[in-house]
Design a protein around this motif. Structure first.
Motif, PDB file in Angstrom:
ATOM      1  N   TYR A  32       0.848  -1.172   0.000  1.00  0.00           N
ATOM      2  CA  TYR A  32       0.000   0.000   0.000  1.00  0.00           C
ATOM      3  C   TYR A  32       0.898   1.241   0.000  1.00  0.00           C
ATOM      4  CZ  TYR A  32      -4.302  -2.520   0.941  1.00  0.00           C
ATOM      5  OH  TYR A  32      -5.392  -3.343   0.843  1.00  0.00           O
ATOM      6  N   GLN A  49      -4.067   6.941   2.716  1.00  0.00           N
ATOM      7  CA  GLN A  49      -3.502   5.668   2.254  1.00  0.00           C
ATOM      8  C   GLN A  49      -4.313   5.145   1.088  1.00  0.00           C
ATOM      9  OE1 GLN A  49      -4.039   1.634   4.357  1.00  0.00           O
ATOM     10  NE2 GLN A  49      -2.006   2.260   5.026  1.00  0.00           N
ATOM     11  N   GLY A  91       4.489  -0.144   1.664  1.00  0.00           N
ATOM     12  CA  GLY A  91       4.675  -1.411   2.357  1.00  0.00           C
ATOM     13  C   GLY A  91       3.363  -2.147   2.516  1.00  0.00           C
ATOM     14  N   ALA A  92       3.476  -3.433   2.827  1.00  0.00           N
ATOM     15  CA  ALA A  92       2.286  -4.274   2.976  1.00  0.00           C
ATOM     16  C   ALA A  92       1.787  -4.303   4.414  1.00  0.00           C
ATOM     17  CB  ALA A  92       2.602  -5.697   2.516  1.00  0.00           C
ATOM     18  N   ASN A  93       2.639  -3.955   5.352  1.00  0.00           N
ATOM     19  CA  ASN A  93       2.228  -3.910   6.740  1.00  0.00           C
ATOM     20  C   ASN A  93       3.130  -2.915   7.473  1.00  0.00           C
ATOM     21  OD1 ASN A  93       4.636  -5.363   7.853  1.00  0.00           O
ATOM     22  ND2 ASN A  93       3.803  -6.994   6.560  1.00  0.00           N
ATOM     23  N   ASN A  94       2.822  -2.677   8.730  1.00  0.00           N
ATOM     24  CA  ASN A  94       3.543  -1.630   9.458  1.00  0.00           C
ATOM     25  C   ASN A  94       5.021  -1.952   9.657  1.00  0.00           C
ATOM     26  OD1 ASN A  94       0.528  -1.281  10.532  1.00  0.00           O
ATOM     27  ND2 ASN A  94       1.606   0.657  10.611  1.00  0.00           N
ATOM     28  N   MET A  97       7.241  -0.646   6.430  1.00  0.00           N
ATOM     29  CA  MET A  97       7.311   0.728   5.946  1.00  0.00           C
ATOM     30  C   MET A  97       8.432   1.503   6.610  1.00  0.00           C
ATOM     31  SD  MET A  97       3.429   1.827   5.306  1.00  0.00           S
ATOM     32  CE  MET A  97       3.154   2.190   7.041  1.00  0.00           C
TER      33      MET A  97
ATOM     34  N   TYR B  98      -2.454  -5.215  13.820  1.00  0.00           N
ATOM     35  CA  TYR B  98      -1.483  -5.620  12.820  1.00  0.00           C
ATOM     36  C   TYR B  98      -2.182  -6.620  11.926  1.00  0.00           C
ATOM     37  CZ  TYR B  98       2.396  -7.917  10.559  1.00  0.00           C
ATOM     38  OH  TYR B  98       3.243  -8.441   9.629  1.00  0.00           O
ATOM     39  N   SER B  99      -2.035  -6.420  10.655  1.00  0.00           N
ATOM     40  CA  SER B  99      -2.729  -7.327   9.761  1.00  0.00           C
ATOM     41  C   SER B  99      -1.875  -7.555   8.538  1.00  0.00           C
ATOM     42  CB  SER B  99      -4.069  -6.709   9.360  1.00  0.00           C
ATOM     43  OG  SER B  99      -4.524  -7.233   8.149  1.00  0.00           O
ATOM     44  N   ALA B 101      -3.074  -7.691   5.808  1.00  0.00           N
ATOM     45  CA  ALA B 101      -3.837  -7.131   4.699  1.00  0.00           C
ATOM     46  C   ALA B 101      -3.319  -5.762   4.283  1.00  0.00           C
ATOM     47  CB  ALA B 101      -5.310  -7.038   5.078  1.00  0.00           C
ATOM     48  N   ARG B 102      -3.026  -4.903   5.252  1.00  0.00           N
ATOM     49  CA  ARG B 102      -2.581  -3.556   4.921  1.00  0.00           C
ATOM     50  C   ARG B 102      -1.931  -2.932   6.151  1.00  0.00           C
ATOM     51  NH1 ARG B 102      -5.664   0.369   7.242  1.00  0.00           N
ATOM     52  NH2 ARG B 102      -7.715  -0.242   8.021  1.00  0.00           N
ATOM     53  N   PRO B 103      -1.155  -1.873   5.926  1.00  0.00           N
ATOM     54  CA  PRO B 103      -0.607  -1.169   7.089  1.00  0.00           C
ATOM     55  C   PRO B 103      -1.714  -0.402   7.802  1.00  0.00           C
ATOM     56  CG  PRO B 103       0.577  -0.607   5.064  1.00  0.00           C
ATOM     57  CD  PRO B 103      -0.674  -1.297   4.659  1.00  0.00           C
ATOM     58  N   TYR B 104      -1.665  -0.376   9.108  1.00  0.00           N
ATOM     59  CA  TYR B 104      -2.616   0.409   9.870  1.00  0.00           C
ATOM     60  C   TYR B 104      -2.013   1.768  10.211  1.00  0.00           C
ATOM     61  CZ  TYR B 104      -6.214  -3.099  10.444  1.00  0.00           C
ATOM     62  OH  TYR B 104      -7.228  -3.976  10.202  1.00  0.00           O
TER      63      TYR B 104
END
Lengths: 109, 117
Positions: A32, A49, A91-94, A97, B98-99, B101-104
């Motif tokens: 994302y 986002q 990035g795809a998750n926290n 990124m 936390y997933s 699927a996408r960043p939070y």
């Protein structure tokens, strides 16, 4: 981790629309695109986002072309208070990124 | 609106001393992070923490650093023996989940300015 490239700085005037483009040529399918804003001596703040096409909220719009290799943050009618550093993260998750150098936007009267 | 809080706002310490930076994340958030920003430079990821253990850490986060969630509300960053180059603004952040699927969205605190002399 996808690498991003943004202009180092931009100047604008109050009332103008500002478009900040971010290049991310090696973006992955699950990535994302997230934009944060940072004022001096403050922590970054989430702006918007998106994954593809266009996303709009009360603050900004995010345009993502079909190939997703770049994205453009659009700030309508900026004011002096929009002077800040704007970061594009991919990035795809926290955990994926990372903040780059960002774009320092200066809004002039 | 809920917010992340950090204490102290400014910490001055001598080289070699231990410091503990404190953060209170947003109450229903499950993921916690520490970042640092050296003056005039970019925001650098240090560590993420979930379910009472480190989820990810950067190369900056060496043995001098540790994190802890000592109770249900606080999240701390400890630097065991500070160096001059540890002088920076340290930001705590939290996110709702936390997933894969996408960043939070990460909510950042106001930061603690650490000055090592």
């Amino acid at each position: 981790l996808a690498k991003t490239t943004q202009p180092i700085s931009m100047d604008s005037y109050e009332g103008q629309e500002v478009n900040i483009t971010c290049s991310h040529n090696n973006i992955a399918t699950n990535d994302y695109i997230t934009w944060y804003q940072q004022f001096p001596s403050q922590g970054p703040r989430f702006i918007i986002q998106g994954y593809k096409t266009k996303v709009t909220n009360e603050v900004a719009s995010l345009f993502i072309p079909a190939d997703r290799k770049s994205s453009t943050l659009s700030l309508p009618r900026v004011s002096l208070s929009d002077t800040a550093v704007y970061y594009c993260l991919v990035g795809a998750n926290n955990n994926d990124m990372r903040f780059g150098a960002g774009t320092r936007l200066t809004v002039k009267p | 609106e809920p917010e992340v809080t950090q204490t102290p706002s400014h910490q001055v310490t001598q080289m070699g001393q231990e410091v503990i930076l404190r953060c209170v994340p947003i109450s229903n958030h499950l993921y916690f992070y520490w970042y640092r920003q050296i003056l005039g430079q970019k925001v650098e990821f240090l560590v993420s923490f979930y379910n009472n253990e480190i989820s990810e850490k950067s190369e900056i986060f060496d043995d001098q650093f540790s994190v802890e969630r000592p109770d249900g509300s606080n999240f701390t960053l400890k630097i065991r023996s500070t160096k001059l180059e540890d002088s920076a603004m340290y930001f705590c952040a939290s996110s709702e989940a936390y997933s894969g699927a996408r960043p939070y969205e990460q909510y950042f605190g106001p930061g603690t300015r650490l000055t090592v002399t």
